[in-house]
Scaffold this active site. Structure first.
Site, short mmCIF file in Angstrom:
data_model
loop_
_atom_site.label_atom_id
_atom_site.label_comp_id
_atom_site.label_asym_id
_atom_site.label_seq_id
_atom_site.Cartn_x
_atom_site.Cartn_y
_atom_site.Cartn_z
CG ASN A 9 2.90 6.25 4.02
OD1 ASN A 9 2.52 5.37 4.79
ND2 ASN A 9 3.36 6.00 2.80
CD1 TRP A 10 3.02 8.23 10.44
CD2 TRP A 10 2.16 7.03 12.13
NE1 TRP A 10 2.51 9.11 11.36
CE2 TRP A 10 1.98 8.40 12.40
CE3 TRP A 10 1.69 6.09 13.05
CZ2 TRP A 10 1.37 8.85 13.58
CZ3 TRP A 10 1.08 6.54 14.22
CH2 TRP A 10 0.92 7.90 14.49
CE LYS A 11 6.79 5.29 3.12
NZ LYS A 11 7.87 5.36 2.15
CG HIS A 96 3.05 4.32 -1.21
ND1 HIS A 96 4.25 3.67 -1.36
CD2 HIS A 96 3.32 5.52 -0.65
CE1 HIS A 96 5.22 4.46 -0.89
NE2 HIS A 96 4.68 5.58 -0.45
CD GLU A 98 7.25 2.29 0.33
OE1 GLU A 98 6.43 2.13 1.26
OE2 GLU A 98 8.14 3.17 0.35
CD GLU A 168 4.59 9.43 -2.09
OE1 GLU A 168 4.90 10.02 -1.05
OE2 GLU A 168 4.34 8.21 -2.13
N GLY A 174 12.41 7.70 0.47
CA GLY A 174 13.27 7.07 1.45
C GLY A 174 14.75 7.07 1.06
CB SER A 213 13.66 12.50 0.55
OG SER A 213 14.00 11.12 0.43
N GLY A 234 6.94 10.38 4.57
CA GLY A 234 7.25 9.06 5.13
C GLY A 234 8.12 9.20 6.37
N GLY A 235 9.42 9.01 6.18
CA GLY A 235 10.38 9.00 7.30
C GLY A 235 10.22 10.16 8.27
P1 PGA Z 1 9.75 9.37 2.44
O1 PGA Z 1 8.45 8.57 1.96
O2 PGA Z 1 9.27 10.71 2.93
O3 PGA Z 1 10.33 8.53 3.54
O4 PGA Z 1 10.64 9.49 1.26
C1 PGA Z 1 7.38 9.21 1.33
C2 PGA Z 1 6.30 8.20 0.96
O5 PGA Z 1 6.65 7.11 0.50
O6 PGA Z 1 5.11 8.46 1.14
#
Ligand code: PGA
Length: 252
Positions: A9-11, A96, A98, A168, A174, A213, A234-235
């Site tokens: 997930n590149w956000k 998600h 977010e 998640e 993050g 993470s 994500g990251g």
């Molecule tokens: P993260 O994000 O790996 O940066 O914690 C995961 C996500 O929100 O899909």
């Protein structure tokens, strides 16, 4: 056997050229990842098309990070599931944390988005998870149960057979804090139980990904758990090398 999936997930990261480069890096190294692992990248809308083009002929699938709740029409700024599908995307991340937290996505909206995804042959990656207060109050089970009952329970058996779930914990996204492999297994098993209460034996086939993470150093331990079928990253998905190393977290 359940599908193994590692989805990036590149956000809201990468400009188009950077995204294409990242996708090419993933494609260049993916032969080293066990063939049983399905790799998916989810770039921003603006370069879905270019990334899909760059990955044509590779084993890597492309997904979007969201889609509109309506099919088409006067919804300024929205992107319809049909538009995403027309670019060659196969997946869409929905719900998600977010989106729930910053954009007020509710189960009501998510039900409509799920319908749009299925109507356009996109596989939803439906996200659930509790925040820190809820975890500390011991409410994580009831939170994910409600997120599943209010949305996933509305699917038909046929739709459910295509669904991917991502657990998640919001406190791990993050933040560098990861759920322990035991915490992940505990709640993944619970999620599967909640799914089985509605969909019976089909719940055993539903891939449940862990997100929060997840990185090369902890993926293998988490993925080794019985009810963890991969990760939503994500990251660490922003570096081809790390993303691929996470894909390698599955023992052959
Ligand atoms: P993260 O994000 O790996 O940066 O914690 C995961 C996500 O929100 O899909």
């Amino acid at each position: 056997m359940r599908k193994h999936i590692v989805a990036g997930n590149w956000k809201m990261n990468t400009l188009p050229a950077e995204g294409v480069e990242l996708a090419k890096g993933v494609a260049a190294g993916c032969a080293a990842v066990p063939a049983s692992v399905n790799l998916i990248v989810c770039p921003p809308f603006t370069h879905l098309s270019q990334v899909a083009e760059a990955l044509k002929g590779s084993a890597i699938a492309v997904g979007a990070q969201n889609c509109a709740a309506e099919a088409k029409g006067a919804y300024t700024g929205e992107v319809a599931a049909s538009m995403i599908a027309a670019l060659g995307c196969k997946y869409v991340i929905l719900g998600h944390s977010e989106r729930r937290q910053y954009y007020g996505e509710t189960s009501e909206t998510l039900n409509k988005k799920m319908e749009q995804a299925y109507a356009n042959d996109l596989t939803p990656i439906y996200c659930v998870g509790e925040n820190l207060d809820e975890r500390e109050a011991g409410k994580h089970f009831e939170v994910v149960k409600a997120q599943i009952e209010e949305v996933v329970y509305n699917l038909t058996a046929e739709q459910f057979a295509k669904l991917v779930i991502a657990y998640e914990p919001v406190w791990a996204i993050g933040t560098g804090k990861t759920a322990t492999a035991e915490q992940a297994q505990e709640i993944h098993a619970y999620i599967r139980q909640v799914l089985a209460a509605k969909f019976g034996a089909a719940a055993a086939e539903c891939p449940i990904l862990y997100g929060g993470s997840c990185k090369p150093s902890n993926a293998a331990e988490i993925f080794a758990k019985e009810d963890v079928d991969g990760g939503l990253i994500g990251g660490a998905a922003l570096k081809a090398e790390d993303f691929l190393a996470i894909g390698n977290g599955f023992a052959e």
